[in-house]
Write a protein that holds these residues in place. Sequence first.
Motif, PDB file in Angstrom:
ATOM      1  N   ARG A 178       0.843  -1.199   0.000  1.00 28.93           N
ATOM      2  CA  ARG A 178       0.000   0.000   0.000  1.00 28.93           C
ATOM      3  C   ARG A 178       0.876   1.246   0.000  1.00 28.93           C
ATOM      4  O   ARG A 178       2.011   1.216   0.463  1.00 28.93           O
ATOM      5  CB  ARG A 178      -0.904   0.005   1.234  1.00 28.93           C
ATOM      6  CG  ARG A 178      -1.849  -1.189   1.303  1.00 28.93           C
ATOM      7  CD  ARG A 178      -2.714  -1.104   2.539  1.00 28.93           C
ATOM      8  NE  ARG A 178      -3.627  -2.243   2.619  1.00 28.93           N
ATOM      9  CZ  ARG A 178      -4.504  -2.413   3.600  1.00 28.93           C
ATOM     10  NH1 ARG A 178      -4.591  -1.517   4.580  1.00 28.93           N
ATOM     11  NH2 ARG A 178      -5.295  -3.456   3.595  1.00 28.93           N
ATOM     12  N   LYS A 179       0.324   2.308  -0.492  1.00 31.70           N
ATOM     13  CA  LYS A 179       1.063   3.561  -0.496  1.00 31.70           C
ATOM     14  C   LYS A 179       1.165   4.119   0.923  1.00 31.70           C
ATOM     15  O   LYS A 179       0.221   4.018   1.713  1.00 31.70           O
ATOM     16  CB  LYS A 179       0.372   4.586  -1.403  1.00 31.70           C
ATOM     17  CG  LYS A 179       0.455   4.236  -2.882  1.00 31.70           C
ATOM     18  CD  LYS A 179      -0.142   5.348  -3.729  1.00 31.70           C
ATOM     19  CE  LYS A 179       0.004   5.023  -5.214  1.00 31.70           C
ATOM     20  NZ  LYS A 179      -0.576   6.107  -6.069  1.00 31.70           N
ATOM     21  N   LEU A 180       2.314   4.691   1.215  1.00 32.82           N
ATOM     22  CA  LEU A 180       2.515   5.289   2.521  1.00 32.82           C
ATOM     23  C   LEU A 180       1.653   6.529   2.641  1.00 32.82           C
ATOM     24  O   LEU A 180       1.666   7.393   1.749  1.00 32.82           O
ATOM     25  CB  LEU A 180       3.988   5.673   2.693  1.00 32.82           C
ATOM     26  CG  LEU A 180       4.387   6.234   4.047  1.00 32.82           C
ATOM     27  CD1 LEU A 180       4.299   5.160   5.106  1.00 32.82           C
ATOM     28  CD2 LEU A 180       5.808   6.794   3.985  1.00 32.82           C
ATOM     29  N   PRO A 181       0.874   6.670   3.708  1.00 32.17           N
ATOM     30  CA  PRO A 181       0.053   7.879   3.878  1.00 32.17           C
ATOM     31  C   PRO A 181       0.920   9.137   3.869  1.00 32.17           C
ATOM     32  O   PRO A 181       1.993   9.166   4.472  1.00 32.17           O
ATOM     33  CB  PRO A 181      -0.615   7.670   5.244  1.00 32.17           C
ATOM     34  CG  PRO A 181      -0.599   6.193   5.440  1.00 32.17           C
ATOM     35  CD  PRO A 181       0.657   5.718   4.788  1.00 32.17           C
ATOM     36  N   ALA A 182       0.434  10.158   3.179  1.00 34.09           N
ATOM     37  CA  ALA A 182       1.219  11.387   3.023  1.00 34.09           C
ATOM     38  C   ALA A 182       1.519  12.062   4.355  1.00 34.09           C
ATOM     39  O   ALA A 182       2.571  12.683   4.531  1.00 34.09           O
ATOM     40  CB  ALA A 182       0.472  12.358   2.108  1.00 34.09           C
ATOM     41  N   GLU A 183       0.612  11.912   5.319  1.00 36.00           N
ATOM     42  CA  GLU A 183       0.784  12.598   6.605  1.00 36.00           C
ATOM     43  C   GLU A 183       1.420  11.724   7.680  1.00 36.00           C
ATOM     44  O   GLU A 183       1.513  12.138   8.832  1.00 36.00           O
ATOM     45  CB  GLU A 183      -0.576  13.099   7.113  1.00 36.00           C
ATOM     46  CG  GLU A 183      -1.281  14.074   6.179  1.00 36.00           C
ATOM     47  CD  GLU A 183      -0.466  15.339   6.006  1.00 36.00           C
ATOM     48  OE1 GLU A 183       0.140  15.795   7.001  1.00 36.00           O
ATOM     49  OE2 GLU A 183      -0.412  15.866   4.880  1.00 36.00           O
ATOM     50  N   ALA A 184       1.841  10.513   7.314  1.00 34.30           N
ATOM     51  CA  ALA A 184       2.330   9.588   8.333  1.00 34.30           C
ATOM     52  C   ALA A 184       3.522  10.144   9.076  1.00 34.30           C
ATOM     53  O   ALA A 184       3.567  10.156  10.309  1.00 34.30           O
ATOM     54  CB  ALA A 184       2.698   8.252   7.691  1.00 34.30           C
ATOM     55  N   VAL A 185       4.521  10.628   8.364  1.00 31.17           N
ATOM     56  CA  VAL A 185       5.723  11.152   9.003  1.00 31.17           C
ATOM     57  C   VAL A 185       5.428  12.448   9.720  1.00 31.17           C
ATOM     58  O   VAL A 185       5.875  12.693  10.832  1.00 31.17           O
ATOM     59  CB  VAL A 185       6.842  11.362   7.949  1.00 31.17           C
ATOM     60  CG1 VAL A 185       8.043  12.033   8.598  1.00 31.17           C
ATOM     61  CG2 VAL A 185       7.236  10.033   7.347  1.00 31.17           C
TER      62      VAL A 185
END
Length: 414
Positions: free
Chosen positions: A386-393
Amino acid sequence: MKLAILSRAPQAYSTRRLRAAAVDRGHDVKVLNTLRFAIDLSGELPDLQYRGKLLSDYDAILPRIGNSITYYGTAVVRQFEQMDVYTPNTANGIVNSRDKLRANQILSRHNIGMPATAFVNGRADVRMAIEQVGGAPVVIKLLEGTQGIGVILAPEAKVAESIVETLHSTKQNVLIQSFISESRGKDIRALVVGDRVVAAMRRTASGDEFRSNVHRGGTVEKVSLSPEYEQAAVRSAQIMGLRVAGVDMLEGNDGPLVMEVNSSPGLEGIERATGLDVAGAIIDYIANQVAFPEIDVRQRLSVSTGYGVAELLVHANADLVGKTIKETGLWDRDITVLTLHRGTTVIPNPRSGVALEPGDRLLCFGKLDEMRSMLPEKRRRRAKLRKLPAEAVAEHSETAAAAAAAAAASSSDR
């Protein structure tokens, strides 16, 4: 034969009987305290010291390792094995049998009949485990309990949950087993020596007690076992790696159900119940085996680079089905078949003309690369990325920053 009995209880009935049986047969025997050994790994060869002095040579040992010193006791036994001193019960066998979960896992691999068993780590899984073993009532067992200690009968699922939760809170690991009602308060102890049952007794609990252990007030009587029960007892002991063992079985409606394999069985109850010289049978067996010390086969056979021991399963659609061992070409690939396992039958050193059947298991020694090439490819599930969520970091950074700020504020308040 020069024999050492490893025991911390020289005055115990079993130790005294074993020593007397050895003396009666003209053997040189000593009872040595297991905890007084020092393992010496400093020299070119493995060695042992006893009470600060170099240990003299022994032909065989008979371990009587108590539950409380399993780790150190098996280390001493293992050292004797490395010195090529014969022992009817190997260190691995003692360790395997001492842990009830490990013993059940090993026996289940070989189609040994046992009460349905489950092992869980949290209360949330207890109800499911109870259902898996057939529902309440269930028996709850501590993994390393002895003489009936740590064995509890829970009549209802809620009671079982409470008991397991309490035991888990004290860092205890427990098994949940089905309650075999037809064998309530009764079980069979078979004393296995080598490849036969030399004595057997039925133990019956006292009053309303469901545990039949003699230490809990149970009574004993001599019993003659059917071939089915004898085979279950002998196979269980041998699978564990024990040549002297007490095998406890329940009398289920469908045949024997193995509860436990004991590596240091007491002799008092079974000798008095049967009137047989069990201690003498054990000493005679050891005397006949001293020329053939037990060795760790995998350890010895795996020292050659690129060679080892592996088990090959003959699948139903494999090209090997119907072929004789000679026709398989294993010899040409530098692979030797040590034993053939077919159901509950073991064929040692199978002849080249033996035809293979689906489900056969071949214990082989040879080139590891060649044996690996014969194993079927396992289907692997490809994990979906799955794509890494943009706001994860960013969220993580903000959380960390907030925590740091809170910590700084708390520090300034002090």
